[in-house]
Every structure is written in structure tokens, then in C-alpha cells.
Design a protein around this motif. Structure first.
Motif, PDB file in Angstrom:
ATOM      1  N   ARG A  58       0.838  -1.218   0.000  1.00 56.31           N
ATOM      2  CA  ARG A  58       0.000   0.000   0.000  1.00 56.31           C
ATOM      3  C   ARG A  58       0.864   1.255   0.000  1.00 56.31           C
ATOM      4  O   ARG A  58       1.987   1.252   0.494  1.00 56.31           O
ATOM      5  N   VAL A 122       1.413   4.036   9.502  1.00 57.10           N
ATOM      6  CA  VAL A 122       1.917   3.305  10.673  1.00 57.10           C
ATOM      7  C   VAL A 122       0.875   2.268  11.110  1.00 57.10           C
ATOM      8  O   VAL A 122       1.216   1.114  11.415  1.00 57.10           O
ATOM      9  N   MET A 124      -1.324   0.829   9.200  1.00 57.05           N
ATOM     10  CA  MET A 124      -1.301  -0.249   8.192  1.00 57.05           C
ATOM     11  C   MET A 124      -0.107  -1.169   8.416  1.00 57.05           C
ATOM     12  O   MET A 124      -0.216  -2.393   8.269  1.00 57.05           O
ATOM     13  N   ALA A 135       3.363  -7.677   3.588  1.00 54.77           N
ATOM     14  CA  ALA A 135       3.232  -6.497   2.727  1.00 54.77           C
ATOM     15  C   ALA A 135       4.215  -5.410   3.147  1.00 54.77           C
ATOM     16  O   ALA A 135       4.652  -5.356   4.295  1.00 54.77           O
ATOM     17  N   ILE A 137       4.541  -1.249   3.355  1.00 56.08           N
ATOM     18  CA  ILE A 137       3.712  -0.047   3.384  1.00 56.08           C
ATOM     19  C   ILE A 137       4.603   1.135   3.023  1.00 56.08           C
ATOM     20  O   ILE A 137       5.650   1.355   3.666  1.00 56.08           O
TER      21      ILE A 137
ATOM     22  N   ASN B  54      -1.819  10.891  16.853  1.00 60.01           N
ATOM     23  CA  ASN B  54      -1.223   9.718  16.227  1.00 60.01           C
ATOM     24  C   ASN B  54      -2.119   8.497  16.435  1.00 60.01           C
ATOM     25  O   ASN B  54      -2.371   7.719  15.513  1.00 60.01           O
ATOM     26  N   ILE B  58      -3.594   6.239  13.465  1.00 59.09           N
ATOM     27  CA  ILE B  58      -3.122   4.845  13.442  1.00 59.09           C
ATOM     28  C   ILE B  58      -4.331   3.909  13.423  1.00 59.09           C
ATOM     29  O   ILE B  58      -4.380   2.932  12.666  1.00 59.09           O
ATOM     30  N   GLY B  61      -5.725   3.696  10.049  1.00 56.58           N
ATOM     31  CA  GLY B  61      -4.901   2.823   9.205  1.00 56.58           C
ATOM     32  C   GLY B  61      -5.158   1.356   9.488  1.00 56.58           C
ATOM     33  O   GLY B  61      -5.267   0.532   8.568  1.00 56.58           O
ATOM     34  N   LEU B  62      -5.279   1.015  10.765  1.00 56.92           N
ATOM     35  CA  LEU B  62      -5.587  -0.370  11.144  1.00 56.92           C
ATOM     36  C   LEU B  62      -6.947  -0.786  10.587  1.00 56.92           C
ATOM     37  O   LEU B  62      -7.121  -1.883  10.055  1.00 56.92           O
ATOM     38  N   SER B  64      -8.488   0.426   7.998  1.00 58.25           N
ATOM     39  CA  SER B  64      -8.450   0.287   6.535  1.00 58.25           C
ATOM     40  C   SER B  64      -7.866  -1.062   6.124  1.00 58.25           C
ATOM     41  O   SER B  64      -8.015  -1.496   4.998  1.00 58.25           O
ATOM     42  N   TYR B  65      -7.206  -1.708   7.054  1.00 63.41           N
ATOM     43  CA  TYR B  65      -6.566  -3.005   6.811  1.00 63.41           C
ATOM     44  C   TYR B  65      -7.450  -4.153   7.303  1.00 63.41           C
ATOM     45  O   TYR B  65      -7.031  -5.298   7.387  1.00 63.41           O
TER      46      TYR B  65
END
Lengths: 270, 309
Positions: A58, A122, A124, A135, A137, B54, B58, B61-62, B64-65
Motif C-alpha cells: 500500500r 503506521v 497499516m 506487505a 507499506i 497519532n 493509526i 490505518g488499522l 483500513s486493513y
């Protein structure tokens, strides 16, 4: 296709998008073309026909205003049809000025409010480690963006977590909206800062050289156990002389049809 | 039982078989009662340090995964401090993040004005796609956790940490989107949330002695508001009181008034903080100081009944 030709195609498509609309973030889009071209050509694992594929690599374009550069890249790597490029910033477009993961095929994270994208990357990176999917990133941040406190929150935490699957590029082009970064609020000494924050840090003298970018990524891949920062000294507006010359004002600028033609002529056919 | 103990216990249960749940805090694992959770699930519990911005991004982001992240900090830092991260990384990006704000309003007690959030519901309510849930006792929190975990989208949980007076019993059935009828009545609707629910139950008894039949409705989910329950109660009573541990602007009073103005306008009184900042003090002192006691509910109910058309 040669990497240099891919870069020229991406640059043409950046100019086409912004020139068709009439105005846009052209300087910081042109400066990251080589980073994007090398990543999508040589390193990132993706499937343009299945852009949400589990386990893919990604990219978070944390400096989300450079959306036109990412759109040009994604288009050239088959994520969507070229016809979309003429819709930048038009009503109901899939290509808004700042990146939106819910609008554009291939965009992995919404970004535009500066500083946030790196933290998302971070997250991800943590998720990838938890899932064990192997993966990588990638993220691109700006030097103006580096004035955001959140960048350094993310920097501290990523190093603490030893996120070796996180590869971040700093588009060190030296300029921001109000002028030169060194005049507004200097981020230097930038290499020392990232080193001090515990990142594996490399400096690329010519960030608009595909060869140098490629070598830096390749070098980073060999180093395990720390997040990676590649500081790419780039030129804001690189590749089109009249834009390059106006570095203090090319963050967002008007591009007329005549200027678009001039830029195409300078870039040449691909 | 302390609310945070319920939280710990339920997260333990769910995390043991649901590997998607990730818990992040900003140097408040102890305060949130999650220290043992960190020991039990070290690979899925993260402390970002004192860095709430942050933490929020974060979590996005988690999410989205494909992970199911929960973030924890005190209410002012879960809302006003990270307003833009919640708006952009979480809401605008359509991420699935549970934001737990601890010690809402006067529950901050001796942490005082800097930590006393009277505006957090207003902030979160104004964000498109955000849902807001405020449990009022340990039973409600316990019964809600399955639905909280399964909820998809941004969810702000405004949570008292310590022990609260019991409102519900084990027979209670929770629905995240339905307000709870606590007491049925005819003369005045009293909508309440969080620690004010118990004050309103006490007010019900006092009003009953005065010959006033109050209807007590716990609006545990402030957004989306259970408009049907709110409007149907007001159609019956034709006046209302809203009681909340929050500024009068932006919280339950605002939410109920907005719905009433468009559907069934009636006189509504607010038992809330009257546009002031917080200060140090224990819960009883602060309840009295800001006018958040059962007596204030009683007085407001009696006043609003007189204004009924």
C-alpha cells in the motif's frame, strides 16, 4: 517501457489534469514523479483489476495535495480509464484535489489534512505485521508537512515498534505555500532528525533520478528492524522549466491551455 | 461493578476469539483499567504514549486493513484534541474506529477544568457518520459491548470509569438504536443520559410524591437519536426536560430540540452545564455547582409543565 518514459507519461498526465481544470497543486506533484514511477514499476505488489486485494502493498500519499501525481501514476498502471483524468476537481469526480480512498480506485488512504497520512501508514504497517501478510507499506510526506507535530508522533512510535515494513519518502523540495521552507520554518537538519528518531535514514542527492531512488529503496530493503526514511532532494515543479523557475509560487498555480501546450512540447511525445 | 472492570472483562472475552480487535491507548491503560488486557494480549494492545492525534490516525490505518480498533483516552482528548483526525482520518475516510472517551464532564472530578469535557458530544455530533453512545451503568455497558464491537463505522463511547448506581438489572435487553423507557408517565418527558439517569430516577419519585407523573427515557445513544421514542413521548406529555452531564449547547438538549422543532414543538427545559468551563471538585460538589442533581430535574420538570400548551 523505460522508467524515464514512464516518468514523462506521468508528468504529461499531471499537466493534462491540472491544465484541463486550469489550476492545481502542480509543483509538489511534479517533484514526486520519480518516486511513484519507481515504486509502481519495480517494488509495489498490486493488482489494478482488484485494487482492494488483501495482502497488497500500500501507498499512503500523506501529502495528499499531490493527488494528481498519484492519479496519473494509477492511470498509467491500469487502475482506471484515461477519460477520468479530464475530470480532476469537476463536480462528482473520482479525482478530487486531495486523495480520497473512497473515490479513486487504487488510492489506499484518504489524506490531505497534513500529518495524518503517515500515522495511517503506521497503522497499516502494524496491521500487516499482525496479519503476517508480508506487505510493504509506503508513504510520501512533504517537507512543509514535516512541520506538523503529528509527523513526529508517528516517527517516534514507528521506531519504537520497529516497523521495518514501513518505507517513507520525504519529498524534500524545499518549498511550501508561503515560500521556501527554510524561510517559513526550517525543518533542518532533517537527516539528523530522522536518525535521532530511530529510523534507518538515507539521503538521495537527486530525488528526481529514478536510478538514485531505485538504489535507495534497494538499500533500504536490505536493512531490517527499523522503519525506513528516504529523504529525496527533489525540485518542486521538476521537468517543466517555466514551473521549475517559479519554485516559490508553484505549490498551486494556474496553468493555461497555452502553458499546457508548452509543457507538452518540452516533455515530448511518449 | 466499576465500569472499567466490565470493559476489561468484555474486551478479554471478545479478544480471545476475535483476532481483529486491536486496543490502543495514549498512556492511559491504567486509568482505563486495561493494564491486564495489555499483559494478556500484548501483540494487539498498543500504547502510543501521550500522542492522541497519532493514535486516532493509526486506528484509521488499522481499520483500513480490516482490523477493528478501539482507542482510549479521556473525553477532552478523544474529541477536541483530535477533532481533525477524527473528522478526516476516521469519519471522512469511512473507517471503523471505536473511540472511548473516559471521564465525561464532571466525572473528571479533581483533574479539573482542563480535563472536564462539556463540549465533546457537540463536537462529535457535528461530524457526519459519527454515532455516540453513553452507557449509564455497568449492566448497560456489559449488555452493549457485543453491539459496540459489531458496529461498523465511527462510534464515540462516552464512558464513566468507576462504579455507578445501578439503573438496570440482568433482565435488561439492550438495543444500540433504541432509547430505554425507564419509567412510564403522562405529565412530562424526562430524557436523560449517562450519570444523570440515576438523578432522574430519583426525581421521578419526588415528582410522584407531588402528584406528577414523569416519563423517564434513557437516551443512551445520542446519535443517531431514537427520534420515534422521543417524539412519541412528547406527543403524550407535551413538554420535556433533557438532563445531561454536558454543556447545554450541542448535547442531548440540542439533539432533542432539533427533532422537536421539526416534528412536534413543545416547551423543553435543559438540566445541563450552563455554558461554563469545569473546575476541580468531587462528584457531589460538581453536581450541585453545575445544577445536575435530582432537585434541579424536579424544578425544571415543574417549570416546564406550567409552560405546556
Amino acid at each position: 517501457m523505460e522508467l524515464s518514459d514512464i516518468c514523462r507519461k506521468i508528468r504529461r498526465d499531471i499537466v493534462f489534469q491540472i491544465g484541463t481544470f486550469g489550476v492545481g497543486h502542480i509543483g509538489g506533484s511534479l517533484s514526486i514523479v520519480e518516486i511513484l514511477a519507481v515504486l509502481y514499476s519495480k517494488y509495489m505488489r498490486f493488482d489494478p483489476k482488484s485494487c482492494k486485494k488483501v495482502g497488497r502493498d500500500r501507498l499512503v500519499l500523506s501529502k495528499g495535495h499531490a493527488g494528481p501525481a498519484l492519479y496519473a501514476t494509477l492511470c498509467n498502471f491500469g487502475f482506471f480509464d484515461r477519460s477520468l483524468l479530464s475530470t480532476l476537481n469537476r463536480p462528482n469526480t473520482s479525482l478530487p484535489s486531495h486523495c480520497d480512498m473512497n473515490k479513486t480506485p487504487g488510492v489506499d488512504m484518504t489524506a490531505g489534512s497534513l500529518g495524518q497520512g503517515l500515522s495511517c501508514a503506521v497503522g497499516m504497517s502494524l496491521a500487516s505485521k499482525l496479519k503476517g501478510d508480508g506487505a510493504s507499506i509506503y508513504s510520501i510526506i512533504g517537507d512543509g508537512e514535516s512541520q506538523e507535530g503529528q509527523i513526529w508522533e508517528a516517527a517516534m512510535f514507528a521506531a519504537h515498534q520497529k516497523l521495518g515494513n514501513l518505507f517513507v519518502f520525504l519529498d524534500y523540495n524545499g518549498a511550501q505555500i508561503d515560500g521556501l521552507t527554510s524561510d517559513v520554518c526550517s525543518i533542518d537538519p532533517i537527516c539528523e532528525k530522522w536518525n535521532a528518531f530511530g529510523w534507518h535514514t538515507l539521503f538521495v542527492e537527486d530525488g528526481n533520478s529514478c536510478k538514485q531512488i531505485d538504489e535507495a529503496i534497494s538499500e533500504s530493503k536490505k536493512f531490517k528492524g527499523k522503519p525506513h526514511m528516504i529523504i529525496a532532494k527533489t525540485i518542486k515543479g521538476f521537468g517543466i522549466s517555466f514551473i521549475e523557475k517559479d519554485i516559490a509560487n508553484n505549490h498551486s498555480m494556474k496553468i493555461s491551455k497555452e502553458q499546457m501546450a508548452l509543457a507538452f512540447k518540452e516533455l515530448g511525445e511518449v | 461493578m466499576e465500569m472499567r472492570k466490565v470493559l476489561y472483562s468484555k474486551l478479554c472475552d471478545f479478544m480471545s476469539y476475535d483476532k481483529s480487535i486491536v486496543v490502543i491507548n495514549a498512556d492511559l491503560a491504567k486509568a482505563a483499567g486495561l493494564s491486564d488486557l495489555v499483559k494478556k494480549f500484548p501483540d494487539r494492545c498498543f500504547n502510543v504514549g501521550v500522542a492522541e492525534q497519532n493514535m486516532a490516525s493509526i486506528a484509521a490505518g488499522l481499520s483500513s486493513y480490516g482490523m477493528n480498533p478501539f482507542i482510549f483516552t479521556f473525553t477532552p482528548f478523544a474529541t477536541r484534541r483530535i477533532c481533525d483526525q477524527v473528522a478526516v482520518s476516521i469519519c471522512y475516510a469511512k473507517q471503523n474506529v471505536k473511540i472511548f472517551g473516559l471521564d465525561p464532564g464532571i466525572a473528571a472530578e479533581n483533574n479539573g477544568g482542563t480535563h472536564m469535557s462539556f463540549e465533546d458530544v457537540g463536537i462529535m455530533r457535528s461530524m457526519p457518520s459519527m454515532s455516540i453512545f453513553e452507557p449509564c451503568d455497568d449492566i448497560q455497558l456489559e449488555k452493549s459491548m457485543r453491539q459496540v464491537i459489531d458496529f461498523r463505522g465511527p462510534l464515540y463511547v462516552r464512558m464513566f470509569r468507576k462504579e455507578t448506581p445501578r439503573v438496570f438489572d440482568d433482565e435488561y435487553e439492550f438495543n444500540l438504536f433504541s432509547a430505554d423507557l425507564i419509567r412510564s408517565g403522562e405529565d412530562v418527558s424526562i430524557f436523560c443520559t449517562g450519570i444523570l439517569v440515576y438523578e432522574c430516577i430519583k426525581a421521578y419519585e419526588i415528582l410522584k410524591e407531588k402528584g406528577i407523573s414523569a416519563e423517564i427515557i434513557n437516551v443512551h445513544t445520542l446519535k443517531p437519536l431514537d427520534e420515534n421514542s422521543v417524539i412519541s413521548s412528547m406527543r403524550k406529555t407535551r413538554c420535556a426536560v433533557c438532563a445531561e452531564n454536558h454543556n447545554r449547547y450541542g448535547g442531548l438538549f440540542s439533539a432533542v430540540s432539533e427533532v422537536a422543532s421539526g416534528s412536534f414543538p413543545v416547551p423543553i427545559k435543559s438540566v445541563s452545564v450552563n455554558d461554563e468551563f469545569g473546575q476541580v471538585g468531587n462528584l457531589d460538589f460538581l453536581k450541585n455547582y453545575y445544577g445536575l442533581t435530582c432537585d434541579h430535574v424536579v424544578n425544571s420538570a415543574m417549570e416546564v409543565i406550567k409552560k405546556r400548551v
